[in-house]
Enzyme design. Sequence first.
Site, PDB file in Angstrom:
ATOM      1  CB  SER A  28      64.181  23.776 -21.633  1.00  0.00           C
ATOM      2  OG  SER A  28      64.918  22.646 -22.065  1.00  0.00           O
ATOM      3  CE  LYS A  29      64.164  23.507 -13.717  1.00  0.00           C
ATOM      4  NZ  LYS A  29      62.816  23.259 -13.269  1.00  0.00           N
ATOM      5  NE  ARG A  30      65.255  20.025 -24.249  1.00  0.00           N
ATOM      6  CZ  ARG A  30      65.779  20.468 -25.375  1.00  0.00           C
ATOM      7  NH1 ARG A  30      66.928  19.997 -25.802  1.00  0.00           N
ATOM      8  NH2 ARG A  30      65.164  21.388 -26.084  1.00  0.00           N
TER       9      ARG A  30
END
Length: 471
Positions: free
Chosen positions: A239-241
């Site tokens: 994911s983006k994190r």
Amino acid sequence: MKVRTRFAPSPTGMLHIGGARTALFSWLYARRTGGDFILRIEDTDRERSTQASVDAILEGMRWLGLEHDEGPFYQTQRFDRYREVVQQLLDNGQAYYCYCSRDELEQMRAAQMARREKPRYDGRWRDSTEAPPPGVEPVVRFKNPLTGVVAFEDQVRGRIEVSNAELDDLIIARSDGTPTYNFTVVVDDIDMGITHVIRGDDHINNTPRQINIMHALGYEPPVFAHVPMILGPDGQRLSKRHGAVGVMQYRDDGYCPEALLNYLVRLGWSHGDQEIFSRPEMIAAFSLEAINRAPSSINPDKLVWLNQHYLKTLPLARVLAELEWHVAAQALDLSAGPDWADVVAVQRERVRTLVELVAASRCFYEEPSGYDETAAARQFRPETAGYLETVQVELAGLAGWTDTALHDAIARACDRLGIKLGKVGPALRLALTGGSSSPALEITLHLIGRERSLARIGRAVAFVKNLPGKA
Ligand code: GLU
């Protein structure tokens, strides 16, 4: 039979690296086998599909060099065809109208849950002779076989078998007449003559349903290969994190497409212990059987390592072409300064990304805006002014501004001063570039040029002389 693969993204966001890897595998398999690679945009979800996403996907594919042989085909332009096939299934008794209301379906579900059964449509309109309730726009459901199993040999997972009793009668057209995902995929895969479906394993549960619809339409299903997902370094779903997930973000961050492609091909596929794959090499070595069954985790360090490899080894012209975007993005004006190719030839050995390359090359085209404070505190000492002046005199006396002459001039200055290069080198670099990192001094001087170099040393001398003396 000629192999035909496809990449079928839904344009609901950017092209992320999971999608890009699926596209790469499909493209590689087509290239490996001399087949065709088809691009299909699955944009039937009109609420979530956007033109911006279509553009982003096309841009990502272009940047990675995953050129398609046919398409892009847009599902929204094929509604007539889907309607025709729905009608065909209705006419052949392989599909039927279902008039269940939302409430009715809810009740069905609640009752099944209460009985601890798996919620599923119970087929109540399948063979119904009841008169349709007035005013209800029906959906169309596919008559899934009631008995037997549906089985396929997944090229990654091996044999998969699902009992038809597990599958209910899928809606293929909504009450407004629009077709549903599992149906459009089948019609398209048939019409486009797809022989190999290579896609993310989030679709594996759809496959038995799609196979049943294929059979109903009189076609043999394609070969399937479901590719495991990509995880973050922590083993969690990517994911983006975890940092960049969009392909174009990697471009923005200074990676070469060659590096990202090489990185992606090794995410979930291997060929012995080989790590570096040129495009022709990956085409030659690719096979579906060598796709890993287990999910793979991203490894940002490896991408940096690959990027450095490609920065150093790609033809200079390729690096220059890739840099164009970054030069514009960082607004570096190359008109007043050394030949950019000469700068890049040196800098590509030293940096990790194209972003770094441009940033580190600014000093060759613009006067340093100041001196790095930490470096200045260390290197600009009272005695430095005299050192730099001696270097300046040696340099000013040079007839030719060549690497060798520059190297020797600096050595002569050190001799005259009776100091080691380490005493003046970092100060000279700081004077020339404003920072503490640049190519070898003679190369830095060479690239900056005679007049500018001498002027910059002069300014540094004045700067050092003006430093408030320590009491
Ligand atoms: N449109 C689907 C997606 O983006 C892919 C469908 C398929 O490959 O069959 O996930």
